[in-house]
Design an enzyme around this catalytic site. Structure first.
Site, PDB file in Angstrom:
ATOM      1  N   LYS A  42      41.862  42.403  39.985  1.00  0.00           N
ATOM      2  CA  LYS A  42      41.428  41.676  38.710  1.00  0.00           C
ATOM      3  C   LYS A  42      42.456  41.931  37.654  1.00  0.00           C
ATOM      4  O   LYS A  42      43.114  40.455  37.958  1.00  0.00           O
ATOM      5  CB  LYS A  42      40.137  42.184  38.296  1.00  0.00           C
ATOM      6  CG  LYS A  42      39.751  40.705  37.577  1.00  0.00           C
ATOM      7  CD  LYS A  42      38.416  41.362  36.813  1.00  0.00           C
ATOM      8  CE  LYS A  42      36.724  40.915  37.564  1.00  0.00           C
ATOM      9  NZ  LYS A  42      36.348  41.339  37.085  1.00  0.00           N
ATOM     10  N   MET A  67      33.429  31.427  37.760  1.00  0.00           N
ATOM     11  CA  MET A  67      31.984  32.473  38.160  1.00  0.00           C
ATOM     12  C   MET A  67      32.654  34.171  38.116  1.00  0.00           C
ATOM     13  O   MET A  67      32.431  34.876  38.806  1.00  0.00           O
ATOM     14  CB  MET A  67      31.658  31.857  39.232  1.00  0.00           C
ATOM     15  CG  MET A  67      31.468  30.584  39.384  1.00  0.00           C
ATOM     16  SD  MET A  67      29.658  30.223  38.756  1.00  0.00           S
ATOM     17  CE  MET A  67      28.313  30.917  39.955  1.00  0.00           C
ATOM     18  N   ARG A  68      33.370  34.163  37.370  1.00  0.00           N
ATOM     19  CA  ARG A  68      33.539  35.608  37.491  1.00  0.00           C
ATOM     20  C   ARG A  68      34.196  36.062  35.627  1.00  0.00           C
ATOM     21  O   ARG A  68      34.588  35.132  35.056  1.00  0.00           O
ATOM     22  CB  ARG A  68      35.230  35.757  38.366  1.00  0.00           C
ATOM     23  CG  ARG A  68      35.257  35.371  39.555  1.00  0.00           C
ATOM     24  CD  ARG A  68      36.858  35.932  40.319  1.00  0.00           C
ATOM     25  NE  ARG A  68      36.566  35.584  42.038  1.00  0.00           N
ATOM     26  CZ  ARG A  68      37.985  35.505  42.363  1.00  0.00           C
ATOM     27  NH1 ARG A  68      38.191  35.137  42.545  1.00  0.00           N
ATOM     28  NH2 ARG A  68      36.708  35.007  43.798  1.00  0.00           N
ATOM     29  N   LEU A  69      33.785  37.584  35.993  1.00  0.00           N
ATOM     30  CA  LEU A  69      34.671  38.153  33.761  1.00  0.00           C
ATOM     31  C   LEU A  69      35.703  38.618  34.468  1.00  0.00           C
ATOM     32  O   LEU A  69      36.572  38.873  36.010  1.00  0.00           O
ATOM     33  CB  LEU A  69      33.499  39.378  34.295  1.00  0.00           C
ATOM     34  CG  LEU A  69      31.943  39.432  34.581  1.00  0.00           C
ATOM     35  CD1 LEU A  69      31.279  40.536  34.269  1.00  0.00           C
ATOM     36  CD2 LEU A  69      31.574  38.321  32.889  1.00  0.00           C
ATOM     37  N   ASN A  84      34.357  28.056  28.124  1.00  0.00           N
ATOM     38  CA  ASN A  84      33.891  27.914  29.446  1.00  0.00           C
ATOM     39  C   ASN A  84      32.478  27.065  28.827  1.00  0.00           C
ATOM     40  O   ASN A  84      32.008  26.868  28.024  1.00  0.00           O
ATOM     41  CB  ASN A  84      33.286  29.203  29.184  1.00  0.00           C
ATOM     42  CG  ASN A  84      32.580  29.694  30.796  1.00  0.00           C
ATOM     43  OD1 ASN A  84      32.494  28.434  31.247  1.00  0.00           O
ATOM     44  ND2 ASN A  84      30.831  29.660  30.410  1.00  0.00           N
ATOM     45  N   HIS A  86      28.738  26.025  30.481  1.00  0.00           N
ATOM     46  CA  HIS A  86      27.874  27.020  31.603  1.00  0.00           C
ATOM     47  C   HIS A  86      26.533  26.657  31.380  1.00  0.00           C
ATOM     48  O   HIS A  86      25.956  25.982  30.303  1.00  0.00           O
ATOM     49  CB  HIS A  86      27.791  28.359  30.023  1.00  0.00           C
ATOM     50  CG  HIS A  86      26.465  28.939  31.113  1.00  0.00           C
ATOM     51  ND1 HIS A  86      26.978  30.274  31.937  1.00  0.00           N
ATOM     52  CD2 HIS A  86      25.194  29.679  30.938  1.00  0.00           C
ATOM     53  CE1 HIS A  86      25.744  31.003  32.930  1.00  0.00           C
ATOM     54  NE2 HIS A  86      24.362  30.429  31.781  1.00  0.00           N
TER      55      HIS A  86
END
Length: 198
Positions: A42, A67-69, A84, A86
């Site tokens: 990452k 869709m990723r931290l 973002n 959501h």
């Protein structure tokens, strides 16, 4: 055209076949794909993303369906400048499977939240929200599709006001927070005795 002081410099995706790539061509907007290659961790992937952002002199990041931290160093580097969208009315239903969880809980409405990205998942200060009633015939897919349209319009309306300083973020309330349960293998089992819609 509506907001001449704002310019979309770059559309960036980590998915080589994302539909947004063709859309970028239509609007003559720069588009780059930064795939997460095999063996790339990452931090290395985010470092590659950062290089592309620097190349295009990007000042703000707007996430949609990433869709990723993100790692703490990346979030810190863009603190207050990364937003973002959501697909839930936060603090309810952060994380994944928001549509299915709202339906399973028997909610009367769903919605979208535009919020600042912080280290904790989907917990950043709220900039804007919009709701829509959940119809009896809704399923996870129909709700997803409706909220995708709703969220895109909400994000487009929110960005100019926040960037220009007209919109102040507000902390998410503690009341009403919910968390996604850990998905188990059994959750994917289908009871074929059940009707198609339950």
């Amino acid at each position: 055209e509506k907001y001449p002081s704002l310019q979309i410099l770059l559309i960036l995706t980590d998915q080589p076949y994302a539909g947004v790539i063709e859309r970028a061509k239509k609007f003559t907007t720069a588009c780059e794909v930064v795939p997460r290659k095999s063996g790339m961790d990452k931090p290395a992937h985010e470092a590659a993303i950062l290089e592309v952002l620097k190349k295009h002199n990007v000042d703000w990041i707007f996430l949609a369906g990433y869709m990723r931290l993100l790692t703490p160093w990346f979030v810190d580097a863009w603190q207050g400048r990364m937003i973002n969208i959501h697909p839930s009315l936060l603090p309810a239903y952060p994380g994944l499977k928001t549509h299915a969880r709202a339906l399973a809980a028997g909610e009367a409405e769903a919605g979208c939240t535009v919020h600042l990205v912080t280290l904790e998942m989907d917990a950043g200060p709220i900039l804007a929200q919009e709701s829509t009633p959940i119809a009896p015939q809704d399923d996870a897919q129909s709700l997803h599709d409706r909220l995708a349209t709703l969220g895109a319009k909400l994000l487009a309306r929110t960005i100019p006001d926040y960037v220009s300083g007209k919109l102040a973020p507000r902390p998410q309330p503690l009341e009403g927070a919910s968390y996604a349960p850990k998905i188990k293998k059994e959750d994917g089992l289908i009871d074929w005795h059940q009707p198609a819609r339950t």
